[in-house]
Design an enzyme around this catalytic site. Structure first.
Site, PDB file in Angstrom:
ATOM      1  N   CYS A 113     -65.953  97.289 -35.840  1.00 54.10           N
ATOM      2  CA  CYS A 113     -65.135  96.809 -36.685  1.00 54.10           C
ATOM      3  C   CYS A 113     -64.821  97.163 -38.020  1.00 54.10           C
ATOM      4  O   CYS A 113     -63.808  97.026 -38.734  1.00 54.10           O
ATOM      5  CB  CYS A 113     -65.146  95.166 -37.009  1.00 54.10           C
ATOM      6  SG  CYS A 113     -65.167  94.305 -35.386  1.00 54.10           S
ATOM      7  N   HIS A 145     -61.358  92.724 -43.317  1.00 53.44           N
ATOM      8  CA  HIS A 145     -61.060  92.482 -41.834  1.00 53.44           C
ATOM      9  C   HIS A 145     -61.117  90.976 -41.057  1.00 53.44           C
ATOM     10  O   HIS A 145     -61.626  90.153 -41.695  1.00 53.44           O
ATOM     11  CB  HIS A 145     -62.587  93.147 -41.271  1.00 53.44           C
ATOM     12  CG  HIS A 145     -62.811  92.776 -39.867  1.00 53.44           C
ATOM     13  ND1 HIS A 145     -62.180  93.330 -38.773  1.00 53.44           N
ATOM     14  CD2 HIS A 145     -63.956  92.223 -39.126  1.00 53.44           C
ATOM     15  CE1 HIS A 145     -62.505  93.204 -37.509  1.00 53.44           C
ATOM     16  NE2 HIS A 145     -63.521  92.254 -37.550  1.00 53.44           N
ATOM     17  N   ASN A 177     -59.044  88.758 -33.628  1.00 55.60           N
ATOM     18  CA  ASN A 177     -59.658  89.989 -34.309  1.00 55.60           C
ATOM     19  C   ASN A 177     -59.277  91.280 -33.235  1.00 55.60           C
ATOM     20  O   ASN A 177     -59.746  91.215 -32.182  1.00 55.60           O
ATOM     21  CB  ASN A 177     -61.115  89.512 -33.993  1.00 55.60           C
ATOM     22  CG  ASN A 177     -62.202  90.628 -34.469  1.00 55.60           C
ATOM     23  OD1 ASN A 177     -61.712  91.751 -34.907  1.00 55.60           O
ATOM     24  ND2 ASN A 177     -63.410  90.409 -34.854  1.00 55.60           N
TER      25      ASN A 177
HETATM   26  O1  UT7 Z   1     -65.515  91.476 -35.949  1.00 57.07           O
HETATM   27  C1  UT7 Z   1     -66.732  91.634 -35.925  1.00 57.07           C
HETATM   28  C2  UT7 Z   1     -67.781  90.790 -36.314  1.00 57.07           C
HETATM   29  N1  UT7 Z   1     -67.626  89.427 -35.746  1.00 57.07           N
HETATM   30  C3  UT7 Z   1     -67.533  88.487 -36.531  1.00 57.07           C
HETATM   31  O2  UT7 Z   1     -67.637  88.396 -37.660  1.00 57.07           O
HETATM   32  C4  UT7 Z   1     -67.611  86.899 -35.805  1.00 57.07           C
HETATM   33  C5  UT7 Z   1     -68.762  86.243 -36.548  1.00 57.07           C
HETATM   34  N2  UT7 Z   1     -68.713  84.925 -36.036  1.00 57.07           N
HETATM   35  C6  UT7 Z   1     -67.897  83.884 -35.899  1.00 57.07           C
HETATM   36  O3  UT7 Z   1     -66.983  84.070 -36.273  1.00 57.07           O
HETATM   37  C7  UT7 Z   1     -68.471  82.455 -35.356  1.00 57.07           C
HETATM   38  O4  UT7 Z   1     -69.665  82.495 -35.471  1.00 57.07           O
HETATM   39  C8  UT7 Z   1     -67.542  82.018 -33.903  1.00 57.07           C
HETATM   40  C9  UT7 Z   1     -66.194  82.015 -34.243  1.00 57.07           C
HETATM   41  C10 UT7 Z   1     -68.032  83.021 -33.136  1.00 57.07           C
HETATM   42  C11 UT7 Z   1     -68.448  80.763 -33.679  1.00 57.07           C
HETATM   43  O5  UT7 Z   1     -68.304  79.780 -34.714  1.00 57.07           O
HETATM   44  P1  UT7 Z   1     -69.536  78.736 -35.361  1.00 57.07           P
HETATM   45  O6  UT7 Z   1     -68.966  78.199 -36.639  1.00 57.07           O
HETATM   46  O7  UT7 Z   1     -70.468  80.003 -35.894  1.00 57.07           O
HETATM   47  O8  UT7 Z   1     -69.948  78.172 -34.195  1.00 57.07           O
HETATM   48  P2  UT7 Z   1     -71.506  78.025 -33.587  1.00 57.07           P
HETATM   49  O9  UT7 Z   1     -71.868  79.261 -32.575  1.00 57.07           O
HETATM   50  O10 UT7 Z   1     -72.477  77.829 -34.754  1.00 57.07           O
HETATM   51  O11 UT7 Z   1     -71.245  76.517 -32.626  1.00 57.07           O
HETATM   52  C12 UT7 Z   1     -71.019  75.336 -33.267  1.00 57.07           C
HETATM   53  C13 UT7 Z   1     -70.689  74.385 -32.175  1.00 57.07           C
HETATM   54  C14 UT7 Z   1     -71.804  74.311 -31.274  1.00 57.07           C
HETATM   55  O12 UT7 Z   1     -71.976  72.962 -30.709  1.00 57.07           O
HETATM   56  P3  UT7 Z   1     -73.219  72.168 -31.182  1.00 57.07           P
HETATM   57  O13 UT7 Z   1     -74.134  72.882 -30.431  1.00 57.07           O
HETATM   58  O14 UT7 Z   1     -73.033  71.938 -32.564  1.00 57.07           O
HETATM   59  O15 UT7 Z   1     -72.792  70.963 -30.538  1.00 57.07           O
HETATM   60  C15 UT7 Z   1     -71.192  75.319 -30.086  1.00 57.07           C
HETATM   61  O16 UT7 Z   1     -71.478  75.092 -28.854  1.00 57.07           O
HETATM   62  O17 UT7 Z   1     -69.246  74.805 -31.704  1.00 57.07           O
HETATM   63  C16 UT7 Z   1     -69.706  74.833 -30.297  1.00 57.07           C
HETATM   64  N3  UT7 Z   1     -68.889  76.063 -29.631  1.00 57.07           N
HETATM   65  C17 UT7 Z   1     -67.625  75.754 -29.489  1.00 57.07           C
HETATM   66  N4  UT7 Z   1     -66.973  74.702 -29.278  1.00 57.07           N
HETATM   67  C18 UT7 Z   1     -65.501  74.944 -28.658  1.00 57.07           C
HETATM   68  C19 UT7 Z   1     -69.057  77.350 -30.072  1.00 57.07           C
HETATM   69  N5  UT7 Z   1     -68.133  78.290 -29.572  1.00 57.07           N
HETATM   70  C20 UT7 Z   1     -66.977  77.092 -29.051  1.00 57.07           C
HETATM   71  C21 UT7 Z   1     -65.686  77.150 -28.522  1.00 57.07           C
HETATM   72  N6  UT7 Z   1     -65.124  76.072 -28.557  1.00 57.07           N
HETATM   73  N7  UT7 Z   1     -65.114  78.402 -28.374  1.00 57.07           N
END
Ligand code: UT7
Length: 329
Positions: free
Chosen positions: A116, A256, A286
């Site tokens: 990225c 980004h 993205n």
């Molecule tokens: O471009 C290059 C670099 N990439 C990035 O910069 C991406 C960076 N990361 C992110 O943008 C975020 O980490 C994500 C969007 C990928 C995920 O968001 P998050 O707020 O970090 O979610 P998480 O993985 O901490 O999960 C939080 C909760 C979990 O549930 P519990 O355990 O709290 O009950 C996940 O199971 O959200 C759940 N979850 C989802 N729910 C619905 C994770 N992904 C999803 C989803 N839909 N797609």
């Protein structure tokens, strides 16, 4: 000694027609529109559906628009750099094909791979060629067909990525406009947190790698998120401080577009208001190498000569960086 800066003199872009909404993703993985909007800011993304079309398809469209808008003769282009994580093929350079297809028959072309952060590195490289005085017209295009490496059964990645391409023409400037400063870094501490495991020399393709779904991009979202916030903020702050830039004189932040919450964290650290922050993640998601040039493409009409722009990027590797440029037209 001549004092040449490298300035952006035209912008081009392309996004595919097909719109994949959050609602459509709800039918593919266990997610929902509300979660995606609130956790990422993404409402929809574009997907390249054309049969037989790879990343170059979009890069060529962006390149053609740059030529058309700038009015230059394609034969005068010296260099075409394509930054991409999804080249048309391994080995054969995508940029070489793009250069030929846009009529840059006197140019050389090569790809840059930095996930990225690719466009930022490409802008650095292209600018150095201009600043050296050796070349006069360099095109840098960031393009990715992320849908070719996204696993649409993995909700950690499929909700984020989209396809698109954007690019710029760099030309010498003697008034001092263009790229002013940059801070670029990388650290392989991030190699395990965001990658595509198979298909490279480390793990060549095999039936097993296909069966194990190792040809898709994978990320530990939470870890990548933390590094992205900390490293992009650090880089943008360093660039701001050493160029006496602050919330009063920064015109735009072009960061980004990976997650709206990451962009908000950087802009709040710089004390910027919403109207100083370029944002289009809601409609494209993205697009990896495409995000920053697509921001410039979308905001081009609002940009004025002399605007002070801070760019910031973070990506797989890890790679990251920030640049300060002044708008030249
Ligand atoms: O471009 C290059 C670099 N990439 C990035 O910069 C991406 C960076 N990361 C992110 O943008 C975020 O980490 C994500 C969007 C990928 C995920 O968001 P998050 O707020 O970090 O979610 P998480 O993985 O901490 O999960 C939080 C909760 C979990 O549930 P519990 O355990 O709290 O009950 C996940 O199971 O959200 C759940 N979850 C989802 N729910 C619905 C994770 N992904 C999803 C989803 N839909 N797609």
């Amino acid at each position: 000694m001549s004092n040449i800066t490298a300035a952006i003199t035209a912008v081009g872009g392309y996004v595919p027609d097909y719109v994949m909404t959050n609602k459509e993703l709800e039918t593919m993985v266990d997610t929902n529109d509300e979660w995606i909007r609130s956790r990422t800011g993404i409402e929809e993304r574009r997907i390249l559906k054309e049969e037989g079309a790879g990343t170059s398809f979009m890069a060529i469209k962006a390149g053609n628009e740059i030529i058309e808008k700038s009015g230059i003769d394609a034969k005068d282009i010296d260099l075409v750099i394509v930054t991409t994580a999804t080249p048309d093929m391994n080995v054969a350079s995508t940029a070489s094909h793009v250069a030929t297809q846009i009529g840059a028959v006197n140019a050389f072309g090569y790809d840059i791979s930095a996930a990225c952060s690719g466009f930022v590195y490409g802008l650095s490289t292209g600018s150095a060629f201009i600043e050296s005085g050796k070349y006069k017209k360099v095109i840098v295009i960031g393009a990715d067909k992320m849908s070719s490496i996204v696993d649409y059964t993995d909700r950690n990645t499929c909700i984020i990525f989209g396809d698109g391409a954007g690019g710029v023409l760099l030309e010498p400037n003697t008034e001092g406009y263009g790229l002013q400063d940059e801070y670029l870094r990388s650290d392989s501490v991030g190699r395990e947190f965001l990658n595509m495991e198979a298909g490279g020399s480390l793990l060549p393709p095999s039936h097993e790698t296909v069966d194990n779904r190792q040809h898709f991009i994978r990320q530990d979202g939470r870890t990548v998120f933390k590094y992205a916030v900390s490293k992009m903020t650090e880089a943008a702050t360093i660039i701001a401080e050493r160029n006496d830039l602050n919330s009063d004189n920064i015109t735009w932040l072009a960061a980004h577009q990976a997650n709206k919450r990451i962009i908000n964290a950087i802009s709040s650290r710089l004390n910027l208001k919403d109207e100083q922050v370029m944002m289009n993640i809601e409609k494209y998601g993205n697009t990896t190498n495409g995000t920053i040039p697509l921001l410039l493409w979308d905001y081009e009409e609002k940009l004025k000569k002399g605007d002070k722009i801070i760019i910031a990027a973070f990506g797989g590797g890890f790679t990251w960086g920030s640049q300060y440029l002044t708008w030249a037209y």
